[in-house]
Design a protein around this motif. Structure first.
Motif, mmCIF file in Angstrom:
data_model
loop_
_atom_site.group_PDB
_atom_site.id
_atom_site.type_symbol
_atom_site.label_atom_id
_atom_site.label_comp_id
_atom_site.label_asym_id
_atom_site.label_seq_id
_atom_site.Cartn_x
_atom_site.Cartn_y
_atom_site.Cartn_z
ATOM 1 N N MET A 99 -26.603 -42.893 -1.849
ATOM 2 C CA MET A 99 -26.908 -41.522 -3.010
ATOM 3 C C MET A 99 -25.468 -40.404 -2.363
ATOM 4 O O MET A 99 -25.235 -40.024 -3.524
ATOM 5 N N LEU A 100 -26.499 -39.975 -1.641
ATOM 6 C CA LEU A 100 -25.769 -39.210 -0.405
ATOM 7 C C LEU A 100 -23.971 -39.072 -0.469
ATOM 8 O O LEU A 100 -23.466 -38.238 -1.007
ATOM 9 N N TRP A 101 -23.170 -40.206 -0.282
ATOM 10 C CA TRP A 101 -22.123 -40.269 -0.030
ATOM 11 C C TRP A 101 -21.542 -40.320 -1.636
ATOM 12 O O TRP A 101 -20.138 -40.201 -1.640
ATOM 13 N N LEU A 102 -22.234 -41.310 -2.180
ATOM 14 C CA LEU A 102 -21.852 -41.373 -3.465
ATOM 15 C C LEU A 102 -21.356 -40.235 -4.235
ATOM 16 O O LEU A 102 -19.786 -39.773 -5.073
ATOM 17 N N TYR A 103 -22.204 -38.708 -4.008
ATOM 18 C CA TYR A 103 -22.186 -37.425 -4.361
ATOM 19 C C TYR A 103 -21.199 -36.917 -4.190
ATOM 20 O O TYR A 103 -20.846 -35.940 -4.228
ATOM 21 N N GLU A 104 -21.430 -36.966 -2.289
ATOM 22 C CA GLU A 104 -20.040 -36.368 -2.167
ATOM 23 C C GLU A 104 -18.815 -36.754 -2.149
ATOM 24 O O GLU A 104 -18.311 -36.069 -2.842
ATOM 25 N N LEU A 105 -18.043 -37.918 -3.352
ATOM 26 C CA LEU A 105 -17.363 -38.348 -3.170
ATOM 27 C C LEU A 105 -16.877 -37.947 -4.840
ATOM 28 O O LEU A 105 -15.814 -37.343 -5.176
ATOM 29 N N ALA A 106 -18.401 -37.647 -5.437
ATOM 30 C CA ALA A 106 -18.053 -37.164 -7.093
ATOM 31 C C ALA A 106 -17.992 -35.147 -6.889
ATOM 32 O O ALA A 106 -17.491 -35.508 -7.926
ATOM 33 N N GLU A 107 -18.396 -34.866 -6.087
ATOM 34 C CA GLU A 107 -17.913 -33.961 -6.600
ATOM 35 C C GLU A 107 -16.685 -32.699 -5.275
ATOM 36 O O GLU A 107 -17.205 -31.760 -5.912
ATOM 37 N N TRP A 257 -19.788 -30.243 24.251
ATOM 38 C CA TRP A 257 -19.738 -30.795 23.546
ATOM 39 C C TRP A 257 -19.171 -30.573 22.341
ATOM 40 O O TRP A 257 -18.750 -29.420 21.766
ATOM 41 N N VAL A 258 -17.408 -31.226 22.188
ATOM 42 C CA VAL A 258 -17.079 -31.238 21.072
ATOM 43 C C VAL A 258 -16.750 -32.361 19.923
ATOM 44 O O VAL A 258 -17.006 -33.413 20.236
ATOM 45 N N ASN A 259 -17.313 -31.911 18.354
ATOM 46 C CA ASN A 259 -16.912 -32.297 17.513
ATOM 47 C C ASN A 259 -15.661 -32.605 16.935
ATOM 48 O O ASN A 259 -15.161 -31.892 16.205
ATOM 49 N N VAL A 260 -15.740 -34.000 16.771
ATOM 50 C CA VAL A 260 -14.313 -34.501 16.288
ATOM 51 C C VAL A 260 -13.950 -35.241 14.562
ATOM 52 O O VAL A 260 -14.653 -35.957 15.082
ATOM 53 N N SER A 261 -13.193 -34.028 13.735
ATOM 54 C CA SER A 261 -13.952 -35.200 12.676
ATOM 55 C C SER A 261 -12.322 -35.283 11.663
ATOM 56 O O SER A 261 -11.947 -34.505 11.787
ATOM 57 N N ASP A 262 -12.561 -35.636 10.431
ATOM 58 C CA ASP A 262 -11.635 -35.385 9.574
ATOM 59 C C ASP A 262 -11.676 -35.651 8.283
ATOM 60 O O ASP A 262 -13.003 -35.478 7.777
ATOM 61 N N LYS A 263 -11.099 -34.820 7.668
ATOM 62 C CA LYS A 263 -12.267 -34.013 6.446
ATOM 63 C C LYS A 263 -12.270 -35.227 5.078
ATOM 64 O O LYS A 263 -13.427 -35.089 4.210
ATOM 65 N N ASN A 264 -11.893 -36.295 5.331
ATOM 66 C CA ASN A 264 -11.922 -37.329 4.371
ATOM 67 C C ASN A 264 -12.525 -37.823 5.065
ATOM 68 O O ASN A 264 -12.837 -39.290 4.381
ATOM 69 N N ASP A 265 -13.703 -37.920 6.361
ATOM 70 C CA ASP A 265 -13.958 -39.258 6.408
ATOM 71 C C ASP A 265 -15.711 -39.206 5.745
ATOM 72 O O ASP A 265 -16.060 -38.122 6.357
ATOM 73 N N LEU A 266 -15.741 -39.798 5.158
ATOM 74 C CA LEU A 266 -17.060 -39.955 4.638
ATOM 75 C C LEU A 266 -18.802 -40.105 5.566
ATOM 76 O O LEU A 266 -19.254 -39.390 4.818
#
Length: 318
Positions: A99-107, A257-266
């Motif tokens: 549900m959390l991921w679904l809301y992330e995409l929907a918002e 510590w370096v945290n690497v992310s992609d803005k579209n990575d769910l």
């Protein structure tokens, strides 16, 4: 011998550990070449994990902490219910995460999956159904609703609904089963020693690495650099609030510590997690954030390792 330890993410159950380790070795060679460090790339070596070679000071050994087999449950493969054997707590957690991921995409109106996620949410919480946010009743169908979002396949997350269910089960079992946590941590203990300079952890592997590092004491080996790729550590109720160290903080003996992310990575919905893991030990450290663009396969570990900037990070401590 200098060592790089790698912790893989979800979805590696059917992979051969030796081959997966070789893939990570080749990816690290490529990223070092991208960073202009051919002198380091030519030293990368991927030994058979069952046989540690004699120390060679010229080699850089890539050691994989393979743990996917810990999640293999006898007599459940091919079962109609992918959640067979899970407790009610584990099922609820799977539903909450979905549900959390679904809301992330929907918002996110800019996301390519936004329209379909909104339709799934509308069907989930719409006519004749009480609005419940992340309540249990709605979340019980959030798993199947999220699995129908076609973007998940094209993004490199889950090619099929069955793979989505399998990987979701891995996450919830790790987060709720202390025995599994201990077994998985043991795999990382087995590949880290005083020669380990870099620890690279992808996806669920970043949670594994964090748990491992928080258990280390002053006399135990810790890497000079932790790199987390596509990490879910910023997911508050599902991951962050269930970490073994309470309250979560910057691991005491890790210098950087370096945290690497992609803005579209769910999976890595929060790119800047520095405030969630403060340095309570007074060393003035803070998690560094690096945002990259992996293209359509936003969560793919090897896309993360393809960036020059990641190669520069790795080379800085070798």
């Amino acid at each position: 011998m200098t060592r790089i330890a790698v912790v893989h993410g979800i979805g590696q159950t059917n992979r051969e550990p030796v081959l997966l380790q070789q893939e990570f070795g080749e990816a690290l060679k490529s990223c070092l070449l991208e960073a202009g460090r051919a002198d380091l790339a030519c030293r990368i070596h991927t030994p058979n994990p069952s046989a540690r070679l004699a120390r060679d000071s010229n080699l850089i050994s890539v050691d994989l902490a393979y743990y996917a087999d810990v999640f293999t449950t006898p007599n459940t493969q091919g079962a109609a219910d992918p959640f067979i054997g899970l407790t009610s707590e584990q099922r609820d957690l799977a539903e909450e995460l979905s549900m959390l991921w679904l809301y992330e995409l929907a918002e996110d109106p800019a996301h390519s999956a936004n329209a379909q996620a909104q339709r799934e949410l509308s069907a989930l919480t719409g006519a004749g159904r009480e609005q419940q946010g992340i309540g249990k009743r709605a979340a019980r169908t959030a798993v199947s609703s999220l699995s129908r979002v076609r973007w998940l396949a094209t993004s490199g997350l889950w090619l099929t609904q069955r793979l989505f269910f399998r990987d979701l089960v891995e996450v919830v079992r790790y987060m709720t089963d202390e025995e599994i946590r201990e077994q998985v941590s043991g795999r990382l203990v087995a590949v880290c020693d005083s020669d380990t300079k870099v620890l690279i952890a992808h996806s669920l592997g970043s949670v594994v690495a964090y748990d491992y590092l928080c258990r280390q004491e002053d006399s135990m080996p810790v890497p000079s650099l932790l790199i987390t790729l596509g990490s879910p550590l910023g997911l508050r109720s599902v991951i962050y609030d269930r970490l073994s160290k309470r309250p979560p903080a910057f691991p005491e003996f890790v210098p950087r510590w370096v945290n690497v992310s992609d803005k579209n990575d769910l999976v890595a919905t929060k790119s800047d997690i520095s405030q969630l893991f403060p340095d309570v030990h007074g060393f003035g450290r803070s998690i560094e954030s690096l945002v990259v663009n992996n293209g359509r396969r936003s969560h793919d570990a090897f896309r993360y390792l393809a960036h020059k900037s990641v190669g520069e990070l790795v080379s800085s401590v070798l």
